[in-house]
Structure formats: C-alpha cells, structure tokens
Design an enzyme around this catalytic site. Structure first.
Site, PDB file in Angstrom:
ATOM      1  N   LEU A  75       0.886  -1.170   0.000  1.00 37.35           N
ATOM      2  CA  LEU A  75       0.000   0.000   0.000  1.00 37.35           C
ATOM      3  C   LEU A  75       0.916   1.210   0.000  1.00 37.35           C
ATOM      4  O   LEU A  75       1.980   1.195   0.643  1.00 37.35           O
ATOM      5  CB  LEU A  75      -0.874   0.018   1.257  1.00 37.35           C
ATOM      6  CG  LEU A  75      -1.923  -1.090   1.382  1.00 37.35           C
ATOM      7  CD1 LEU A  75      -2.682  -0.962   2.697  1.00 37.35           C
ATOM      8  CD2 LEU A  75      -2.898  -1.051   0.211  1.00 37.35           C
ATOM      9  N   ASP A  76       0.513   2.270  -0.689  1.00 36.97           N
ATOM     10  CA  ASP A  76       1.325   3.495  -0.694  1.00 36.97           C
ATOM     11  C   ASP A  76       1.420   4.045   0.726  1.00 36.97           C
ATOM     12  O   ASP A  76       0.574   3.764   1.582  1.00 36.97           O
ATOM     13  CB  ASP A  76       0.679   4.555  -1.598  1.00 36.97           C
ATOM     14  CG  ASP A  76       0.611   4.091  -3.042  1.00 36.97           C
ATOM     15  OD1 ASP A  76       1.427   3.233  -3.435  1.00 36.97           O
ATOM     16  OD2 ASP A  76      -0.271   4.590  -3.770  1.00 36.97           O
ATOM     17  N   LYS A  77       2.424   4.919   0.923  1.00 34.75           N
ATOM     18  CA  LYS A  77       2.633   5.512   2.248  1.00 34.75           C
ATOM     19  C   LYS A  77       1.381   6.256   2.731  1.00 34.75           C
ATOM     20  O   LYS A  77       1.044   6.246   3.910  1.00 34.75           O
ATOM     21  CB  LYS A  77       3.836   6.461   2.159  1.00 34.75           C
ATOM     22  CG  LYS A  77       4.354   6.964   3.465  1.00 34.75           C
ATOM     23  CD  LYS A  77       5.668   7.702   3.240  1.00 34.75           C
ATOM     24  CE  LYS A  77       6.036   8.545   4.430  1.00 34.75           C
ATOM     25  NZ  LYS A  77       7.274   9.305   4.200  1.00 34.75           N
ATOM     26  N   THR A 103      -1.748   5.571   1.801  1.00 34.04           N
ATOM     27  CA  THR A 103      -2.956   4.725   1.773  1.00 34.04           C
ATOM     28  C   THR A 103      -3.144   4.096   3.154  1.00 34.04           C
ATOM     29  O   THR A 103      -2.170   3.728   3.814  1.00 34.04           O
ATOM     30  CB  THR A 103      -2.813   3.611   0.709  1.00 34.04           C
ATOM     31  OG1 THR A 103      -2.639   4.207  -0.567  1.00 34.04           O
ATOM     32  CG2 THR A 103      -4.025   2.702   0.674  1.00 34.04           C
ATOM     33  N   LYS A 144      -4.775   4.867  -8.137  1.00 30.28           N
ATOM     34  CA  LYS A 144      -4.572   6.299  -8.431  1.00 30.28           C
ATOM     35  C   LYS A 144      -4.457   6.521  -9.940  1.00 30.28           C
ATOM     36  O   LYS A 144      -5.029   7.456 -10.491  1.00 30.28           O
ATOM     37  CB  LYS A 144      -3.320   6.803  -7.713  1.00 30.28           C
ATOM     38  CG  LYS A 144      -3.495   6.837  -6.199  1.00 30.28           C
ATOM     39  CD  LYS A 144      -2.193   7.191  -5.499  1.00 30.28           C
ATOM     40  CE  LYS A 144      -2.381   7.148  -3.985  1.00 30.28           C
ATOM     41  NZ  LYS A 144      -1.116   7.156  -3.268  1.00 30.28           N
TER      42      LYS A 144
END
Ligand code: URA
Length: 245
Positions: free
Chosen positions: A105-107, A109, A194
């Site tokens: 997961l992105d930072k 998210t 995204k």
C-alpha cells in the site's frame, strides 16, 4: 521460543482470537501434556509442551497471518532507513522473524495490510492470475463520469506505458459532497488505483483498502492496530466469490 502464556501461544497459532482462546481455556477445553489447564496465564514452551485444543493438537511452527489497519505515514516494507514500516509498528506480541507485507500500500494509503511470514501464501494472493480481489474506497478531487468510468474499468484501463489492466469494478458510494467510489481490482500494480482514476481525469485524495478476497477489514481495529487472523478468516481471503470482476 521459550516460555509464554498459554492464551498467547494458542492465539499466535492463528486458531482463534485471544479472547476466544481465553474462553476455550476457561471452559476446560485445553490440555497441556495430558492435563486440563484452565488458567490462561500459566506459561509453557510451545516447542516442548504438548498442547491440545478441543481435542486437536496445536500445530507447531506454523506461519502467522496478521491484519493491520495501516495508518498513513508508514511504508509497506520490512525495513526502511527513513520511515517506520508496517512491521515496525506491530505490537511486540505479534512480532516474529521473517514477517513482511503481502502486497504494497502506498505511504498515504490506509486500511487492510496483510502481514505474514508465509511466502507461498503471499505469492498466491498476489499473483494476478489467481484473481484474489482487493477492494478500495477512493475519495476524489472532482466528480467523474460514472458510466464512462465503469465501462473503462471493466474493459481494462490502458496505462501510459501501454500496460492493459485486468477488468475492475467501480461503484459509487454516498459520502456527502465528496466524490467517493468503491473499486475492486485483481492485481496490484504500482499506484494502480490512483492511475486508474487519473485516466478518468480525477486525482485520488484519500485511499483505503477495505477488503482482500472475501475478508473485510475488521471495523474494530483502529488505524495502527493489528491482530492475528483466525483460520476461518484466512480461508475467506482465497475463497471463490460469485461476483468476481
Ligand atoms: N492503488 C494505489 O494507487 N495505491 C495503493 O496504495 C493501493 C492501490
């Protein structure tokens, strides 16, 4: 591993949650070395002592599977020189050697991050051809054309580098004036959700993963909290769904 509380040993095996385990012990359903033990706090050695739960021997050396409600600002990695990782923030009682996040997961998210030490399982749920779905709630900076977006996601969004994404599902969510959508995808490409919304002209402002396969994020877990999955929960991740995209 040394001596640990009986309830912790059993819960760590992923059999049930800590409170369910305490109940099993209280009810006299747990035997250690042939004797019923009703005090959860007594310490044993899971490698040496013979623990039987409801007639079934506790499996030894099993892998662990952890559900973390990832907060913003931590990175999906095992080690990082700059940032805290999803493994760093686990409470001590869940920590093990060799833990890693199954998927990134992105930072920025939040939501359901699965952490395990089982490489084969991680591969199984991440391989795009295994079609384990990941479900996200995305808030956008502006409204999109829903029908156009739904069709584009279903047909497979084409990224700038020519990659054609697998079919995904899009559903509108009620959230006051903020354009909010549920997205179900079957793969985990870098910044995928995204990029999918960018292809429709909108920027994702908030992103939360709420489900992996058929298993939803436990709503009782606050951001930053984590717990072991039970075996029943684990099988929900890989069970086949009717409404898979
Ligand atoms: N898609 C994204 O863009 N970011 C995530 O963190 C997960 C899926």
């Amino acid at each position: 591993m040394g001596n640990e509380r009986l309830d912790k040993i059993i819960a760590s095996s992923g059999l049930s949650t800590r409170s369910e385990v305490k109940n099993l012990i209280k009810k006299g359903l747990v035997k250690v070395n042939g004797t019923v033990v009703t005090n959860s706090a007594i310490k044993f050695d899971c490698d040496k002592d013979d623990i039987v739960v409801d007639g079934k021997p506790l499996k030894k050396g099993k892998f662990v599977y952890i559900m973390l409600n990832k907060p913003k600002g931590v990175v999906s990695a095992t080690n990082d020189n700059r940032d805290l990782t999803v493994v760093d923030i686990l409470p001590d009682e869940l920590k093990r050697k060799n833990l890693f996040p199954a998927g990134r997961l992105d930072k920025d998210t939040v939501g359901f991050c699965l952490i395990t030490d089982d490489g084969d399982f991680a591969h199984n749920i991440l391989a795009p051809n295994h079609h384990v779905t990941k479900t996200y709630i995305a808030e956008l900076d502006k409204e999109i054309d829903f029908e156009k977006g739904k069709k584009a996601f279903f047909d497979g969004v084409v990224l700038n580098d020519g990659t054609v994404l697998l079919s995904a599902d899009l559903e509108k969510q009620e959230n006051g004036t903020i354009p909010t959508y549920k997205v179900v995808i079957k793969e985990g490409k870098y910044h995928q959700v995204k990029k999918m919304f960018l292809s429709l002209g909108a920027t994702v402002t908030e992103l939360k993963r709420i489900k992996i396969g058929n298993l939803s994020l436990d709503e009782n877990l606050k951001e930053g909290e984590a717990r072991f999955l039970t075996e029943a929960e684990l099988s929900k991740i890989t069970e086949k769904t009717q409404n898979i995209v």
